[in-house]
Design a protein around this motif. Structure first.
Motif, short mmCIF file in Angstrom:
data_model
loop_
_atom_site.label_atom_id
_atom_site.label_comp_id
_atom_site.label_asym_id
_atom_site.label_seq_id
_atom_site.Cartn_x
_atom_site.Cartn_y
_atom_site.Cartn_z
N GLY A 45 15.28 44.36 3.77
CA GLY A 45 14.18 43.89 3.69
C GLY A 45 13.20 44.21 2.70
N VAL A 46 12.34 43.24 2.23
CA VAL A 46 11.10 43.89 1.67
C VAL A 46 9.58 43.21 2.09
CG1 VAL A 46 9.61 43.75 -0.99
CG2 VAL A 46 12.27 44.40 -0.13
N THR A 47 8.61 43.28 2.00
CA THR A 47 7.73 42.99 2.35
C THR A 47 6.84 42.20 0.95
OG1 THR A 47 5.86 44.30 1.64
CG2 THR A 47 6.90 44.87 4.27
N PRO A 48 5.84 40.84 1.53
CA PRO A 48 5.73 40.36 0.87
C PRO A 48 4.62 41.50 -0.40
CG PRO A 48 4.76 39.01 2.52
CD PRO A 48 5.53 40.48 2.84
N GLN A 49 4.06 42.77 -0.27
CA GLN A 49 2.66 43.60 -1.12
C GLN A 49 4.34 44.07 -1.38
OE1 GLN A 49 2.38 42.25 2.28
NE2 GLN A 49 1.03 42.52 2.71
N GLY A 50 5.59 44.70 -1.55
CA GLY A 50 6.28 44.81 -2.59
C GLY A 50 6.95 46.40 -2.35
N SER A 51 6.71 46.35 -0.49
CA SER A 51 7.49 47.86 0.11
C SER A 51 8.53 46.96 0.73
CB SER A 51 6.54 48.47 0.68
OG SER A 51 6.13 47.73 2.14
N ILE A 52 9.52 48.90 0.70
CA ILE A 52 10.76 48.15 1.64
C ILE A 52 10.30 48.48 2.68
CG2 ILE A 52 13.51 48.62 1.87
CD1 ILE A 52 13.14 49.58 -0.80
N SER A 53 10.62 47.12 3.54
CA SER A 53 10.06 47.46 5.75
C SER A 53 11.54 47.21 6.06
CB SER A 53 9.62 45.99 6.05
OG SER A 53 10.35 45.19 5.36
N PHE A 54 12.63 46.99 5.87
CA PHE A 54 14.12 47.47 6.71
C PHE A 54 15.12 47.78 5.94
CE2 PHE A 54 18.04 45.96 8.56
CZ PHE A 54 17.25 46.56 10.31
N ILE A 55 16.37 48.53 5.67
CA ILE A 55 17.53 48.88 5.23
C ILE A 55 18.49 49.17 5.97
CG2 ILE A 55 16.87 51.11 5.67
CD1 ILE A 55 19.00 49.08 2.61
N SER A 56 19.45 47.80 6.15
CA SER A 56 20.49 48.47 7.92
C SER A 56 21.38 49.29 7.33
CB SER A 56 21.46 46.99 7.13
OG SER A 56 22.48 46.92 6.11
N LYS A 57 22.45 49.82 7.74
CA LYS A 57 23.36 50.69 7.86
C LYS A 57 24.20 49.32 6.76
CE LYS A 57 23.68 51.92 12.24
NZ LYS A 57 23.96 52.52 14.04
N GLY A 58 25.44 50.12 6.08
CA GLY A 58 26.43 49.95 5.17
C GLY A 58 28.02 49.71 6.11
N TRP A 59 27.44 47.63 5.69
CA TRP A 59 29.04 47.34 6.10
C TRP A 59 29.66 46.56 5.40
CZ3 TRP A 59 28.91 44.14 11.04
CH2 TRP A 59 26.91 44.79 11.53
N GLY A 60 31.24 46.66 5.84
CA GLY A 60 32.03 46.63 4.19
C GLY A 60 32.11 45.11 3.41
N GLY A 61 32.28 45.16 2.48
CA GLY A 61 32.29 43.95 1.22
C GLY A 61 32.21 42.86 1.93
N GLY A 62 33.70 42.65 3.01
CA GLY A 62 34.08 41.09 3.25
C GLY A 62 33.18 40.54 4.44
N VAL A 63 32.19 41.31 4.51
CA VAL A 63 30.82 40.67 6.02
C VAL A 63 30.44 40.16 5.73
CG1 VAL A 63 29.51 41.17 8.30
CG2 VAL A 63 31.26 43.25 7.36
N SER A 64 29.93 38.87 5.96
CA SER A 64 29.57 37.82 5.24
C SER A 64 27.45 37.83 5.33
CB SER A 64 29.14 36.01 5.98
OG SER A 64 28.73 36.42 7.64
N ASP A 65 26.74 37.00 4.96
CA ASP A 65 25.26 38.10 5.16
C ASP A 65 24.70 37.62 6.31
OD1 ASP A 65 25.47 38.32 1.74
OD2 ASP A 65 24.22 36.54 1.76
#
Length: 471
Positions: free
Chosen positions: A329-349
């Motif tokens: 997740g990125v704010t309108p200002q361009g900073s990263i405000s969220f990063i999830s854990k890793g999920w298997g590539g087969g899991v949908s967005d």
């Protein structure tokens, strides 16, 4: 110079006084030139003003030129170099004392002159040799400084400068603070950070938590090693060679410092408060959606290696996948405000978004921008918020004019999250390479993988650099 010191000319070569005197005076002049060891002094070229200070003689002055074994026949003390060893005055005195004892034990010679017996010592028969003043040199003039002392100071200064140069070269090889100091180009290339001051600030933040210190690496080198691997994705063996440590030390250091970075700087991945968000909202977002946009969502994938059979057996609950997917997740200002854990590539967005915790951060009337494929209207709606996704034709030949304009606005602003993802992966190329299988295994007693910590650290480090989104 101190009181009582005298200065003495270089001895002349008296080649017109017989072979014996010529050989001795020539040898003495050569000995003095060798002792001084000055580039502008040779046997045939000695400046007329050149003098030697009395400090360089045991007795404070040169000995008679005929006393070739005397310790002061040539200067030997405080020469400023080790080519000429100091002579031993005590040894000379002992040798002379033995000569005198042998002379005293011999009978006197009888010389008959007109029936008179005159006692004459053997030594009295040898007339003293006087050294005439050199004919081709002007009269001695007083000097204010000893040329030998100046030579010694010059040699000391040369050695000090050489020592400083060698220390500087050694620091470059050690890859410590001096390697990066005052060179932001190097800092950016090796660490991904914009300035040396930012790097030192990061060190001050994490150093107190480096509880397991290395015996061969300083805290700065431990951090530098880790950032270099994240930035350039160098093999551990290569990192070990660069820092002159064994492979095990480099491997363990990287793991320890990644743990510290994940724990200490992950708060930089911060979901901002609404007042701060609205106060710095870029004008292009304000023109398109007012002040409602709080985050732009997207996912990126990383290719992973297949785990070995031993790894699979030691982690029976781990389900291997050829790719891992992270929601960012990125704010309108361009900073990263969220990063999830890793999920298997087969899991949908959609599934990742609904289960990673990002929706819990939304407030009523918030607006979320997302890429195509994020069918998350229901989850966002439960938080009384709204999501904007670029429209697709869905079987129609084309969109109507209003939908076309809305899609253009969303796509134009949504591209910022792509730029941020590209920046993270460019700054820290370890995120663009194939991930070793051991990095995707769960950490002991933790619900995250080592790769999760690496991704989190890289995102936090990216937030320490200027934003790629224009203001």
């Amino acid at each position: 110079m101190g009181n009582g010191q005298t200065f003495h000319r270089f001895p002349a070569w008296r080649h017109n006084h017989g072979d014996h005197v010529s050989d001795i005076t020539k040898s003495r002049r050569l000995a003095w030139v060798a002792a001084v060891r000055r580039s502008n002094i040779t046997f045939h070229s000695i400046p007329v003003s050149m003098r030697v200070c009395s400090l360089h003689f045991h007795s404070g002055k040169p000995a008679n030129e005929m006393y070739t074994s005397h310790p002061d026949w040539a200067p030997s003390l405080h020469l400023g170099h080790t080519e000429i060893k100091p002579t031993n005055a005590a040894r000379y005195e002992r040798r002379e004392s033995r000569k005198r004892r042998r002379t005293d034990s011999k009978p006197a010679m009888d010389v008959t002159v007109k029936d008179e017996i005159v006692v004459v010592e053997i030594g009295d028969l040898i007339p003293p040799v006087e050294t005439p003043p050199p004919e081709d040199e002007p009269e001695q003039r007083p000097m204010t400084e000893c040329d030998f002392c100046q030579l010694r100071r010059d040699e000391i200064n040369r050695l000090l400068e050489e020592n400083r140069a060698l220390k500087c070269e050694l620091s470059q090889r050690k890859l410590d603070e001096h390697f990066l100091k005052d060179d932001d180009v190097k800092v950016k290339y090796y660490t991904g950070l914009p300035h040396f001051e930012v790097l030192i600030g990061l060190l001050a933040t994490v150093e107190p938590y480096m509880t397991q210190r290395s015996k061969v690496l300083s805290p700065f080198q431990m951090l530098f090693l880790t950032l270099m691997r994240l930035r350039l994705n160098l093999p551990i063996q290569h990192i070990a060679h660069i820092f002159s440590v064994d492979r095990t030390t480099a491997y363990r250091t990287f793991g320890k410092i990644v743990d510290v970075l994940h724990a200490r700087i992950s708060p930089l991945i911060n979901w901002p408060g609404r007042e701060a968000l609205y106060a710095t909202m870029p004008h292009q977002f304000v023109e398109a959606f007012g002040e409602r946009v709080v985050v732009i969502l997207d996912c990126f994938e990383m290719i992973t290696q297949k785990p070995s059979k031993a790894q699979a057996q030691s982690h029976p609950h781990y389900k291997p996948s050829t790719t891992l997917k992270y929601l960012i997740g990125v704010t309108p200002q361009g900073s990263i405000s969220f990063i999830s854990k890793g999920w298997g590539g087969g899991v949908s967005d959609e599934d990742i978004t609904n289960n990673c915790g990002v929706l819990d951060k939304l407030l009523p009337e918030d607006l979320v921008l997302a890429c195509r494929g994020f069918d998350i209207q229901d989850g966002v709606g439960l938080m009384c918020a709204e999501v904007k996704i670029p429209d697709v034709t869905k079987g129609h030949h084309q969109l109507d004019a209003r939908d076309v304009e809305s899609t253009k606005k969303i796509a134009h602003l949504q591209i910022h999250v792509k730029r941020v993802i590209g920046t993270v992966r460019k700054n820290y190329t370890i995120l663009s390479a194939k991930v070793p299988s051991h990095m995707v295994l769960p950490c002991k007693d933790e619900d995250v993988t080592f790769l999760d910590k690496v991704v989190s650290a890289c995102c936090a480090l990216t937030n320490m650099s200027p934003s790629v989104v224009p203001k």
